[in-house]
Design a protein around this motif. Sequence first.
Motif, mmCIF file in Angstrom:
data_model
loop_
_atom_site.group_PDB
_atom_site.id
_atom_site.type_symbol
_atom_site.label_atom_id
_atom_site.label_comp_id
_atom_site.label_asym_id
_atom_site.label_seq_id
_atom_site.Cartn_x
_atom_site.Cartn_y
_atom_site.Cartn_z
ATOM 1 N N ALA A 160 0.820 -1.215 0.000
ATOM 2 C CA ALA A 160 0.000 0.000 0.000
ATOM 3 C C ALA A 160 0.858 1.272 0.000
ATOM 4 O O ALA A 160 0.322 2.374 -0.078
ATOM 5 N N ALA A 171 -7.286 4.883 1.753
ATOM 6 C CA ALA A 171 -7.690 4.443 0.415
ATOM 7 C C ALA A 171 -6.698 3.440 -0.165
ATOM 8 O O ALA A 171 -7.094 2.453 -0.789
ATOM 9 N N SER A 172 -5.424 3.666 0.045
ATOM 10 C CA SER A 172 -4.398 2.774 -0.488
ATOM 11 C C SER A 172 -4.489 1.384 0.144
ATOM 12 O O SER A 172 -4.431 0.365 -0.557
ATOM 13 N N ASN A 194 -7.630 -0.362 -1.092
ATOM 14 C CA ASN A 194 -7.454 -0.769 -2.486
ATOM 15 C C ASN A 194 -6.662 -2.074 -2.576
ATOM 16 O O ASN A 194 -7.047 -2.989 -3.314
ATOM 17 N N GLY A 251 -8.815 -4.910 -1.637
ATOM 18 C CA GLY A 251 -10.028 -5.079 -2.418
ATOM 19 C C GLY A 251 -11.277 -4.687 -1.655
ATOM 20 O O GLY A 251 -12.368 -5.175 -1.947
ATOM 21 N N LYS A 266 -13.958 -1.629 -0.158
ATOM 22 C CA LYS A 266 -14.471 -0.313 -0.518
ATOM 23 C C LYS A 266 -15.043 0.341 0.718
ATOM 24 O O LYS A 266 -15.600 -0.325 1.594
#
Length: 66
Positions: free
Chosen positions: A29, A52-53, A56, A59, A61
């Motif tokens: 990340a 957010a990283s 992400n 996987g 949200k």
Amino acid sequence: METVSVLGLEIRRARKDAGLTQGELADLAEVSERTVRALETATGNPSLRAVASVLNVLGLKLGVGR
């Protein structure tokens, strides 16, 4: 805040399900291991970019609003 604690638990669960250590997740990340630890324990004040990283990479949200 309860929502932050729930998010931390979800991050920890997803990381473990992926077979990653906190250090490995941090590397993927591009954040510090300390940031991953802070997210999982709902402590500190990580940046939105860091959140957010990590999400992400795993996987996940972030659900916003109702």
